[in-house]
Design a protein around this motif. Structure first.
Motif, PDB file in Angstrom:
ATOM      1  N   PHE A 135      62.940  22.224 -17.714  1.00 61.62           N
ATOM      2  CA  PHE A 135      62.076  21.837 -18.832  1.00 61.62           C
ATOM      3  C   PHE A 135      60.695  22.461 -18.676  1.00 61.62           C
ATOM      4  CE2 PHE A 135      58.713  18.923 -20.260  1.00 61.62           C
ATOM      5  CZ  PHE A 135      58.969  18.888 -21.628  1.00 61.62           C
ATOM      6  N   ILE A 136      60.128  22.393 -17.470  1.00 62.57           N
ATOM      7  CA  ILE A 136      58.799  22.943 -17.227  1.00 62.57           C
ATOM      8  C   ILE A 136      58.783  24.451 -17.473  1.00 62.57           C
ATOM      9  CG2 ILE A 136      57.080  23.402 -15.439  1.00 62.57           C
ATOM     10  CD1 ILE A 136      56.978  20.578 -16.499  1.00 62.57           C
ATOM     11  N   THR A 137      59.823  25.148 -17.003  1.00 62.47           N
ATOM     12  CA  THR A 137      59.905  26.602 -17.207  1.00 62.47           C
ATOM     13  C   THR A 137      60.065  26.944 -18.681  1.00 62.47           C
ATOM     14  OG1 THR A 137      60.874  26.979 -15.007  1.00 62.47           O
ATOM     15  CG2 THR A 137      61.238  28.688 -16.671  1.00 62.47           C
ATOM     16  N   ALA A 138      60.969  26.229 -19.365  1.00 63.32           N
ATOM     17  CA  ALA A 138      61.273  26.532 -20.767  1.00 63.32           C
ATOM     18  C   ALA A 138      60.102  26.236 -21.692  1.00 63.32           C
ATOM     19  CB  ALA A 138      62.504  25.741 -21.223  1.00 63.32           C
ATOM     20  N   THR A 139      59.217  25.332 -21.293  1.00 62.15           N
ATOM     21  CA  THR A 139      58.083  24.968 -22.147  1.00 62.15           C
ATOM     22  C   THR A 139      56.784  25.613 -21.681  1.00 62.15           C
ATOM     23  OG1 THR A 139      57.796  22.909 -20.870  1.00 62.15           O
ATOM     24  CG2 THR A 139      59.094  22.778 -22.883  1.00 62.15           C
ATOM     25  N   GLY A 140      56.872  26.593 -20.782  1.00 67.74           N
ATOM     26  CA  GLY A 140      55.701  27.366 -20.385  1.00 67.74           C
ATOM     27  C   GLY A 140      54.653  26.588 -19.617  1.00 67.74           C
ATOM     28  N   ARG A 141      55.087  25.629 -18.792  1.00 72.51           N
ATOM     29  CA  ARG A 141      54.127  24.772 -18.103  1.00 72.51           C
ATOM     30  C   ARG A 141      54.059  25.015 -16.595  1.00 72.51           C
ATOM     31  NH1 ARG A 141      54.532  18.744 -20.765  1.00 72.51           N
ATOM     32  NH2 ARG A 141      53.603  19.274 -22.762  1.00 72.51           N
ATOM     33  N   ASN A 142      54.668  26.063 -16.116  1.00 73.85           N
ATOM     34  CA  ASN A 142      54.667  26.319 -14.671  1.00 73.85           C
ATOM     35  C   ASN A 142      53.257  26.507 -14.116  1.00 73.85           C
ATOM     36  OD1 ASN A 142      57.335  26.101 -13.743  1.00 73.85           O
ATOM     37  ND2 ASN A 142      57.862  28.099 -14.592  1.00 73.85           N
ATOM     38  N   GLU A 143      52.440  27.264 -14.829  1.00 69.31           N
ATOM     39  CA  GLU A 143      51.076  27.526 -14.352  1.00 69.31           C
ATOM     40  C   GLU A 143      50.263  26.235 -14.296  1.00 69.31           C
ATOM     41  OE1 GLU A 143      49.751  30.257 -13.201  1.00 69.31           O
ATOM     42  OE2 GLU A 143      51.480  31.548 -13.542  1.00 69.31           O
ATOM     43  N   GLU A 144      50.407  25.423 -15.330  1.00 67.59           N
ATOM     44  CA  GLU A 144      49.672  24.159 -15.380  1.00 67.59           C
ATOM     45  C   GLU A 144      50.105  23.239 -14.249  1.00 67.59           C
ATOM     46  OE1 GLU A 144      48.674  20.563 -18.581  1.00 67.59           O
ATOM     47  OE2 GLU A 144      49.940  22.269 -19.174  1.00 67.59           O
ATOM     48  N   LEU A 145      51.421  23.172 -13.999  1.00 68.95           N
ATOM     49  CA  LEU A 145      51.927  22.337 -12.910  1.00 68.95           C
ATOM     50  C   LEU A 145      51.427  22.843 -11.565  1.00 68.95           C
ATOM     51  CD1 LEU A 145      53.706  20.051 -11.855  1.00 68.95           C
ATOM     52  CD2 LEU A 145      55.639  21.651 -11.877  1.00 68.95           C
ATOM     53  N   ALA A 146      51.450  24.160 -11.353  1.00 68.28           N
ATOM     54  CA  ALA A 146      50.975  24.733 -10.092  1.00 68.28           C
ATOM     55  C   ALA A 146      49.516  24.378  -9.844  1.00 68.28           C
ATOM     56  CB  ALA A 146      51.165  26.251 -10.106  1.00 68.28           C
ATOM     57  N   ASP A 147      48.712  24.424 -10.896  1.00 66.69           N
ATOM     58  CA  ASP A 147      47.296  24.098 -10.756  1.00 66.69           C
ATOM     59  C   ASP A 147      47.107  22.634 -10.376  1.00 66.69           C
ATOM     60  OD1 ASP A 147      44.374  24.705 -11.191  1.00 66.69           O
ATOM     61  OD2 ASP A 147      44.627  23.170 -12.721  1.00 66.69           O
TER      62      ASP A 147
END
Length: 207
Positions: free
Chosen positions: A114-126
């Motif tokens: 879900f995180i990958t498909a919704t473009g949230r990887n960078e936000e999660l990493a931060d």
């Protein structure tokens, strides 16, 4: 079936004007079929649309792999078709937590997918980087809002990650700078660190 036979089938059965060269480009991965073309291609080849896709990484690919229309999925999520279509086109999730959980269930996606498909990887990493380098308690709510996981699990994982990285920072001599410095490093080293934090988060969460 040769590419020419597939192209003929697409025209004869579905009225699509597709050349053999285009079919070959799809096979090589140098071009991608549209949604209507993918559905027709699956019909010609007698298979499910999901069988023609590599590992799904976008919402559209996950939806097609489940053979769901935009209208059907939007109805399940309690969204209008146009609103959901904008989500797919932008790659940014704009639904609420209940809709996120419903989306994961409908598309059989893990929280990581879900995180990958919704473009949230960078936000999660931060967020995770800040959690392991400062007070992890302050990041339970932001991470919980971002990922479709139980809040108690998020809290336990952040506490464990914080303890692990603080211990590593103290005990490993090769870490001659702080974790925060490493996370802020430009280039490949900084990128690798952020990726490692996210991987550890999913591993600790058991996903």
């Amino acid at each position: 079936m040769a590419p020419g036979h597939v192209a003929y089938g697409l025209g004869a059965q579905y009225g699509l004007r597709i050349t053999a060269e285009t079919v070959m480009a799809w096979e090589r991965g140098t071009a991608l079929p549209g949604e209507r073309e993918l559905m027709a291609l699956a019909g010609v080849l007698w298979c499910a649309p999901g069988e023609l896709l590599a590992a799904a990484s976008t919402l559209r690919e996950h939806r097609l792999a489940r053979d769901l229309s935009v209208d059907d999925l939007a109805r399940t999520l309690g969204m209008t078709a146009s609103a959901y279509q904008r989500v797919e086109e932008s790659g940014r999730w704009r639904g609420n937590e209940r809709q996120a959980a419903a989306l994961c269930e409908a598309l059989d996606m893990s929280a990581a997918q879900f995180i990958t498909a919704t473009g949230r990887n960078e936000e999660l990493a931060d967020l995770l980087t800040r959690a392991v380098t400062t007070r992890w308690q302050a990041y339970v709510r932001p991470v919980d809002k971002l990922v479709p996981l139980d809040r108690v699990l998020v809290q336990d994982v952040l506490e464990q990650l914080h303890a692990d990285y603080q211990s590593l920072m103290v005990s490993t001599l090769s870490w001659n700078t702080t974790v925060r410095d490493r996370a802020g490093t430009a280039g490949e080293e900084g990128r690798e660190f952020l990726d490692r934090v996210v991987e550890e988060f999913w591993r600790t969460a058991g996903i």
